[in-house]
Design an enzyme around this catalytic site. Sequence first.
Site, PDB file in Angstrom:
ATOM      1  N   CYS A  55      -2.379  -2.904   7.426  1.00 51.81           N
ATOM      2  CA  CYS A  55      -2.228  -3.783   6.268  1.00 51.81           C
ATOM      3  C   CYS A  55      -0.938  -4.595   6.287  1.00 51.81           C
ATOM      4  O   CYS A  55      -0.927  -5.741   5.829  1.00 51.81           O
ATOM      5  CB  CYS A  55      -2.387  -2.984   4.991  1.00 51.81           C
ATOM      6  SG  CYS A  55      -4.093  -2.424   4.817  1.00 51.81           S
TER       7      CYS A  55
ATOM      8  N   ASP B 159       0.789  -1.240   0.000  1.00 55.81           N
ATOM      9  CA  ASP B 159       0.000   0.000   0.000  1.00 55.81           C
ATOM     10  C   ASP B 159       0.823   1.294   0.000  1.00 55.81           C
ATOM     11  O   ASP B 159       0.543   2.222   0.773  1.00 55.81           O
ATOM     12  CB  ASP B 159      -0.992   0.000   1.181  1.00 55.81           C
ATOM     13  CG  ASP B 159      -2.037  -1.105   1.073  1.00 55.81           C
ATOM     14  OD1 ASP B 159      -2.001  -1.875   0.095  1.00 55.81           O
ATOM     15  OD2 ASP B 159      -2.891  -1.197   1.974  1.00 55.81           O
TER      16      ASP B 159
ATOM     17  N   ASP C 212      -4.384  -0.858  -2.079  1.00 50.64           N
ATOM     18  CA  ASP C 212      -5.718  -0.739  -1.482  1.00 50.64           C
ATOM     19  C   ASP C 212      -6.596  -0.127  -2.577  1.00 50.64           C
ATOM     20  O   ASP C 212      -6.217   0.894  -3.175  1.00 50.64           O
ATOM     21  CB  ASP C 212      -5.607   0.180  -0.258  1.00 50.64           C
ATOM     22  CG  ASP C 212      -6.584  -0.136   0.855  1.00 50.64           C
ATOM     23  OD1 ASP C 212      -6.862  -1.321   1.122  1.00 50.64           O
ATOM     24  OD2 ASP C 212      -7.069   0.829   1.492  1.00 50.64           O
TER      25      ASP C 212
ATOM     26  N   HIS D 151     -17.642   2.012  -0.528  1.00 49.29           N
ATOM     27  CA  HIS D 151     -17.080   0.967   0.349  1.00 49.29           C
ATOM     28  C   HIS D 151     -17.551   1.077   1.803  1.00 49.29           C
ATOM     29  O   HIS D 151     -17.643   2.171   2.365  1.00 49.29           O
ATOM     30  CB  HIS D 151     -15.543   0.994   0.303  1.00 49.29           C
ATOM     31  CG  HIS D 151     -14.929  -0.259   0.827  1.00 49.29           C
ATOM     32  ND1 HIS D 151     -14.235  -0.317   2.002  1.00 49.29           N
ATOM     33  CD2 HIS D 151     -14.951  -1.524   0.333  1.00 49.29           C
ATOM     34  CE1 HIS D 151     -13.840  -1.563   2.207  1.00 49.29           C
ATOM     35  NE2 HIS D 151     -14.251  -2.314   1.213  1.00 49.29           N
TER      36      HIS D 151
ATOM     37  N   LYS E 162      -6.760  -5.008  -3.376  1.00 43.26           N
ATOM     38  CA  LYS E 162      -7.570  -5.570  -2.296  1.00 43.26           C
ATOM     39  C   LYS E 162      -8.544  -4.528  -1.764  1.00 43.26           C
ATOM     40  O   LYS E 162      -8.314  -3.327  -1.913  1.00 43.26           O
ATOM     41  CB  LYS E 162      -6.661  -6.077  -1.171  1.00 43.26           C
ATOM     42  CG  LYS E 162      -5.812  -4.970  -0.584  1.00 43.26           C
ATOM     43  CD  LYS E 162      -4.820  -5.494   0.413  1.00 43.26           C
ATOM     44  CE  LYS E 162      -3.983  -4.394   0.979  1.00 43.26           C
ATOM     45  NZ  LYS E 162      -4.749  -3.373   1.725  1.00 43.26           N
TER      46      LYS E 162
HETATM   47  C1  VGL Z   1      -4.997   0.532   5.461  1.00 46.21           C
HETATM   48  C2  VGL Z   1      -6.700   1.304   6.779  1.00 46.21           C
HETATM   49  C3  VGL Z   1      -7.589   1.194   5.728  1.00 46.21           C
HETATM   50  C4  VGL Z   1      -3.547   0.188   5.355  1.00 46.21           C
HETATM   51  C5  VGL Z   1      -5.870   0.406   4.402  1.00 46.21           C
HETATM   52  O1  VGL Z   1      -3.005   0.171   4.219  1.00 46.21           O
HETATM   53  O2  VGL Z   1      -2.908  -0.074   6.406  1.00 46.21           O
HETATM   54  N1  VGL Z   1      -5.416   0.968   6.646  1.00 46.21           N
HETATM   55  N2  VGL Z   1      -7.159   0.748   4.542  1.00 46.21           N
HETATM   56 ZN    ZN Z   2      -8.497   0.756   2.902  1.00 48.89          ZN
END
Ligand code: VGL
Ligand code: ZN
Length: 211
Positions: free
Chosen positions: A155, A12, A50, A56, A110
């Site tokens: 994540c 991410d 992400d 969502h 994802k």
């Molecule tokens: C993430 C919160 C929501 C991350 C992704 O990449 O850690 N955290 N979506």
């Molecule tokens: Zn997210």
Amino acid sequence: MRSADDVLLLVDLQYDFMPGGALAVAHGDEVVPVVNLLAKGFGHVVLTQDWHPAQHVSFAANHAGRQPFETIALPYGEQVLWPTHCVQGTEGATLHRGLDVPHARAIIRKGHHTDVDSYSAFLEADRTTPTGLAGYLRDTGVKRVYCCGLATDYCVAWSALDARAAGFEVVLIEDASRAIDLQGSLAAAWTQLAAAGVTRAQSADVERGAV
Ligand code: VGL
Ligand code: ZN
């Protein structure tokens, strides 16, 4: 170059998690040069992204009267409500342009199911829907997963735990990651990671082949 058994999983590294982004992780941009150096030592690199639809379920804006960072109960468990982030096709969802990983082989997107979040690169938050990454890694001969990126306590940690559960050896590279740290989430993540047998490492030790 490391063994063909090893993969570097970069989690991410997108603008919405960078300073100024919608769900900014403090100092998130500092990991980009660290990751670039690490990636030079790996023949196999995989990225995650992400990648949410605008509607969502994890977005506070999609729940009347709710604010970011509150939690709600969903059919699969407790869900943190986040600021709207990483909407498919937006600038915020784009991978950081400073990433220098031309040899990356795959990008796993994802969080694309409207009703289910997915912190993990392996299994969605319903804990049953696979992303396909475990199968891909097994098919390509991977035995050990080196995880880093954003955010350490969400994540990256969830991906590391699921990689362990899927039978891989796992190393989390601490200085190539940065945390959100909501209500003790970073300390809780490290406790869980240690209990699961995830190795905590620094990038210099990975680069010199000590880990
Ligand atoms: C993430 C919160 C929501 C991350 C992704 O990449 O850690 N955290 N979506
Ligand atoms: Zn997210």
